[in-house]
Write an enzyme that holds these catalytic residues in place. Structure first.
Site, PDB file in Angstrom:
ATOM      1  CG  HIS A  44      -0.287  -0.155   2.510  1.00 33.69           C
ATOM      2  ND1 HIS A  44       0.036  -1.395   3.005  1.00 33.69           N
ATOM      3  CD2 HIS A  44       0.153   0.743   3.420  1.00 33.69           C
ATOM      4  CE1 HIS A  44       0.631  -1.258   4.169  1.00 33.69           C
ATOM      5  NE2 HIS A  44       0.724   0.031   4.446  1.00 33.69           N
TER       6      HIS A  44
ATOM      7  CG  HIS B 292       0.945   5.354   4.198  1.00 37.57           C
ATOM      8  ND1 HIS B 292       0.111   5.160   5.269  1.00 37.57           N
ATOM      9  CD2 HIS B 292       1.778   4.276   4.178  1.00 37.57           C
ATOM     10  CE1 HIS B 292       0.427   4.032   5.875  1.00 37.57           C
ATOM     11  NE2 HIS B 292       1.442   3.468   5.237  1.00 37.57           N
TER      12      HIS B 292
END
Ligand code: AMP
Length: 139
Positions: A102, A104
């Site tokens: 992922h 951010h």
């Protein structure tokens, strides 16, 4: 470590767990971080079972980058942020806590420290409103 298909982000992709979604396409999904380090903290994930960048299929690396490029200006606009931090952690030694790749996207402004990483759950009504703001900025 082998990829765990029952990690929370894999469950979000399969819609077995909820999220405050801001964007989705065939290869990626973006939603609000539930323990934001700043208002507007958004996560982008690939729909591909990779723990980190080292495992991620190159086509998904490209798709992920395109989604971050699309979302970053929307987050910046929605939160009137002078700066946007893009961060991505690989491995627990680097501070990674969820083992599905992922990125951010975090609004930043000088003089305002970020909150601690993955510590304090935000109010869900607030996260819903923040997701709406980003969606409106994307439109
Ligand atoms: P990292 O430490 O880079 O692996 O980041 C994981 C991020 O996921 C942290 O910022 C957490 O606050 C966030 N997080 C954990 N569980 C959820 C969830 N169910 N929905 C949204 N964000 C989450």
């Amino acid at each position: 470590m082998a990829y765990d298909p029952n990690n929370i982000f894999a469950k979000i992709i399969r819609e077995e767990a909820p999220c405050f979604k801001v964007y989705e396409d065939d290869m990626t999904l973006a939603f609000m971080d539930v323990m934001p380090q700043a208002d507007g903290h958004t996560l982008v994930i690939p729909k591909f079972p990779a723990e980190d960048l080292l495992d991620l299929d190159p086509d998904y690396v490209a798709a992920q980058a395109m989604t971050v490029k699309k979302l970053a200006p929307a987050v910046k606009k929605a939160f009137d942020a002078p700066g946007i931090m893009i961060a991505q952690l690989n491995g627990s030694a680097a501070g990674q806590t969820v083992f599905h790749f992922h990125t951010h996207i975090i609004p930043r402004r000088s003089g305002l420290e970020m909150k601690l990483h993955a510590r304090e759950m935000a109010d869900f009504d607030m996260l819903k409103e923040h997701a709406e703001r980003i969606k409106a900025a994307l439109a």
